[in-house]
Motif scaffolding. Sequence first.
Motif, short mmCIF file in Angstrom:
data_model
loop_
_atom_site.label_atom_id
_atom_site.label_comp_id
_atom_site.label_asym_id
_atom_site.label_seq_id
_atom_site.Cartn_x
_atom_site.Cartn_y
_atom_site.Cartn_z
N ARG A 168 -0.84 6.63 -2.55
CA ARG A 168 0.36 6.39 -1.74
C ARG A 168 0.08 6.52 -0.25
O ARG A 168 0.85 6.04 0.58
CB ARG A 168 1.49 7.33 -2.16
CG ARG A 168 2.09 6.98 -3.48
CD ARG A 168 3.30 7.88 -3.81
NE ARG A 168 3.62 7.74 -5.21
CZ ARG A 168 3.39 8.66 -6.16
NH1 ARG A 168 2.87 9.83 -5.82
NH2 ARG A 168 3.70 8.43 -7.41
N LYS A 169 -1.01 7.15 0.10
CA LYS A 169 -1.37 7.33 1.51
C LYS A 169 -1.96 6.06 2.12
O LYS A 169 -2.17 5.99 3.33
CB LYS A 169 -2.40 8.46 1.65
CG LYS A 169 -1.90 9.80 1.19
CD LYS A 169 -3.01 10.83 1.25
CE LYS A 169 -2.56 12.17 0.70
NZ LYS A 169 -3.67 13.15 0.71
N TYR A 170 -2.26 5.07 1.29
CA TYR A 170 -2.94 3.86 1.73
C TYR A 170 -2.14 2.63 1.33
O TYR A 170 -1.28 2.68 0.47
CB TYR A 170 -4.35 3.79 1.12
CG TYR A 170 -5.17 5.02 1.38
CD1 TYR A 170 -5.89 5.17 2.56
CD2 TYR A 170 -5.20 6.07 0.46
CE1 TYR A 170 -6.63 6.31 2.82
CE2 TYR A 170 -5.95 7.22 0.71
CZ TYR A 170 -6.66 7.33 1.89
OH TYR A 170 -7.38 8.46 2.13
N GLU A 171 -2.47 1.52 1.95
CA GLU A 171 -1.86 0.23 1.62
C GLU A 171 -2.72 -0.42 0.53
O GLU A 171 -3.62 -1.22 0.82
CB GLU A 171 -1.79 -0.66 2.86
CG GLU A 171 -0.89 -0.15 3.96
CD GLU A 171 0.58 -0.26 3.58
OE1 GLU A 171 0.96 -1.22 2.89
OE2 GLU A 171 1.34 0.65 3.97
N GLU A 182 -7.34 -3.19 -0.96
CA GLU A 182 -6.30 -2.94 0.05
C GLU A 182 -5.51 -4.21 0.31
O GLU A 182 -6.03 -5.32 0.21
CB GLU A 182 -6.94 -2.45 1.34
CG GLU A 182 -7.45 -1.04 1.27
CD GLU A 182 -7.89 -0.54 2.63
OE1 GLU A 182 -7.10 0.15 3.29
OE2 GLU A 182 -9.03 -0.88 3.02
N LYS A 183 -4.24 -4.02 0.68
CA LYS A 183 -3.40 -5.14 1.06
C LYS A 183 -3.89 -5.69 2.39
O LYS A 183 -4.36 -4.95 3.24
CB LYS A 183 -1.95 -4.70 1.22
CG LYS A 183 -1.29 -4.32 -0.08
CD LYS A 183 0.15 -3.89 0.17
CE LYS A 183 0.80 -3.47 -1.13
NZ LYS A 183 2.17 -2.97 -0.91
N ASP A 184 -3.74 -7.01 2.58
CA ASP A 184 -4.04 -7.60 3.88
C ASP A 184 -2.88 -7.25 4.81
O ASP A 184 -1.72 -7.49 4.53
CB ASP A 184 -4.14 -9.14 3.77
CG ASP A 184 -5.42 -9.55 3.08
OD1 ASP A 184 -6.40 -8.80 3.13
OD2 ASP A 184 -5.42 -10.65 2.45
N VAL A 185 -3.24 -6.63 5.94
CA VAL A 185 -2.19 -6.21 6.87
C VAL A 185 -2.21 -7.07 8.10
O VAL A 185 -3.16 -7.54 8.56
CB VAL A 185 -2.38 -4.73 7.30
CG1 VAL A 185 -1.02 -4.14 7.63
CG2 VAL A 185 -3.06 -3.91 6.26
N GLU A 220 -3.24 -2.77 -2.82
CA GLU A 220 -2.68 -3.89 -3.57
C GLU A 220 -2.88 -3.68 -5.07
O GLU A 220 -1.97 -3.90 -5.86
CB GLU A 220 -3.38 -5.19 -3.13
CG GLU A 220 -2.83 -6.44 -3.79
CD GLU A 220 -3.49 -7.67 -3.23
OE1 GLU A 220 -4.04 -8.44 -4.04
OE2 GLU A 220 -3.47 -7.86 -2.00
#
Length: 130
Positions: free
Chosen positions: A19-22, A127-130, A24
């Motif tokens: 939950r600390k990270y984005e 990770e999600k693309d931000v 996917e």
Amino acid sequence: MHEVSVMSSIVEAVLTELRKYEIESVEEVYLTVGEMTYLGAEQLEFAYEFLTQGTLLEGSKLVIEPEKITVKCSTCGYEGGIKYLGDEEEDGVYHTQLPVISCPECAGQVEVVNGRSCVVKSVKAVEKDV
């Protein structure tokens, strides 16, 4: 079957950290499980698959790395593996091997160095693309 309660704690801890990270998706969770935990790999995998349904971990693979018991002798200095009851038994007395937690060289008192862990070593995530 204590694997379910152990795996429930592991899944919750991993989800809390994620939950600390984005994130996917999660591809793999690497777990080290010591021989002295008496946790069954198949039972852990079953519990993992059940407990991760509907979570970010659903569909990810649980990779279990077994950790053998190693000891260090306070008498002779031996450091290494242990003997098991049932190794020499050919008459089928034992249905499983039982660890002998004493020095295989001098039968002295030992400290268990490895084999008690149940640790998440790493998580392979996208990770999600931000």
